[in-house]
Design an enzyme around this catalytic site. Structure first.
Site, PDB file in Angstrom:
ATOM      1  CB  SER A  79      -0.907  -0.009   1.232  1.00 41.88           C
ATOM      2  OG  SER A  79      -1.848   1.039   1.153  1.00 41.88           O
ATOM      3  CG  ASP A  80       2.825   4.902  -1.915  1.00 39.55           C
ATOM      4  OD1 ASP A  80       3.820   4.847  -1.171  1.00 39.55           O
ATOM      5  OD2 ASP A  80       2.538   5.897  -2.595  1.00 39.55           O
ATOM      6  CB  THR A  81      -0.944   6.812   1.942  1.00 37.42           C
ATOM      7  OG1 THR A  81      -1.606   5.570   2.188  1.00 37.42           O
ATOM      8  CG2 THR A  81      -1.908   7.949   2.226  1.00 37.42           C
TER       9      THR A  81
END
Length: 202
Positions: A79-81
């Protein structure tokens, strides 16, 4: 028979983030943590949604490459934000002045938080990826208030220099969209993606 007994159904979280670890735990599925040290540089012009999807896949794929052959079972979750204000991507601050610059720019405005999620089958390499976007409206703040928030240490390793699940909740006026996208792992989206691998959270 319990849904959690199949070893192929375990999740492998490709993240050192304590927030993501807490969230993945809440799904009630067996999981392990494998930290990805994937390179997060991206060349060329790329949209925020493409950026978080590319990096999510890269984080999960990096972890797959690290696994020993007898460990290659389960679904790797990457996941990347990122925080986006008027087309500028705000990453993690380099120092306190950078935090101040970001928070000063965000105050009194609405920005977008993009979180990508990738699920990679550790055995076959099959993957699915998607992202979600949440709109966050920040309160207007005095400089002294911004400085006090920075002094808590919370903004230090956060995209956009704030954490909605911490004391940063007090500087957010409202959100439109999925709260967990802002925390860093959209659970609703993740549960949808896991269906591609016959993993049902509920």
């Amino acid at each position: 028979m319990s849904k959690s007994l199949n070893p192929e159904q375990r999740l492998i979280l490709a993240s050192s983030s304590p927030r993501r670890q807490e969230l993945i735990q809440s799904l009630g599925l067996p999981y392990i943590i494998r930290v990805s040290d994937a390179d997060e540089t991206v060349e060329g012009k790329i949209t925020p949604s493409e950026l978080v999807e590319v990096l999510s896949v890269r984080k999960a794929s990096t972890v797959r490459d690290m696994l020993e052959s007898d460990e290659k079972h389960g679904i790797i979750v990457g996941s990347d934000t990122i925080v986006v204000l008027q087309d500028e991507v705000l990453g993690k601050p380099v120092d306190e002045e950078d935090s101040f610059r970001m928070l000063k720019a965000l105050q009194g405005t609405t920005h977008q938080v993009y979180s990508g999620v990738a699920c990679v089958d550790a055995q076959t390499g099959k993957h699915v990826v998607s992202h979600s976007v949440t709109h966050v409206k920040m309160k207007s703040m005095a400089d002294a208030q911004i400085r006090r928030y920075i002094a808590t240490g919370e903004p230090k390793d956060k995209a956009g220099s704030y954490a909605i699940q911490g004391i940063g909740a007090t500087i957010v006026e409202s959100i439109a969209g999925d709260y967990f996208t802002v925390v860093g792992l959209p659970l609703s989206l993740l549960s949808d993606l896991l269906l591609n691998f016959d993993i049902q959270v509920l």
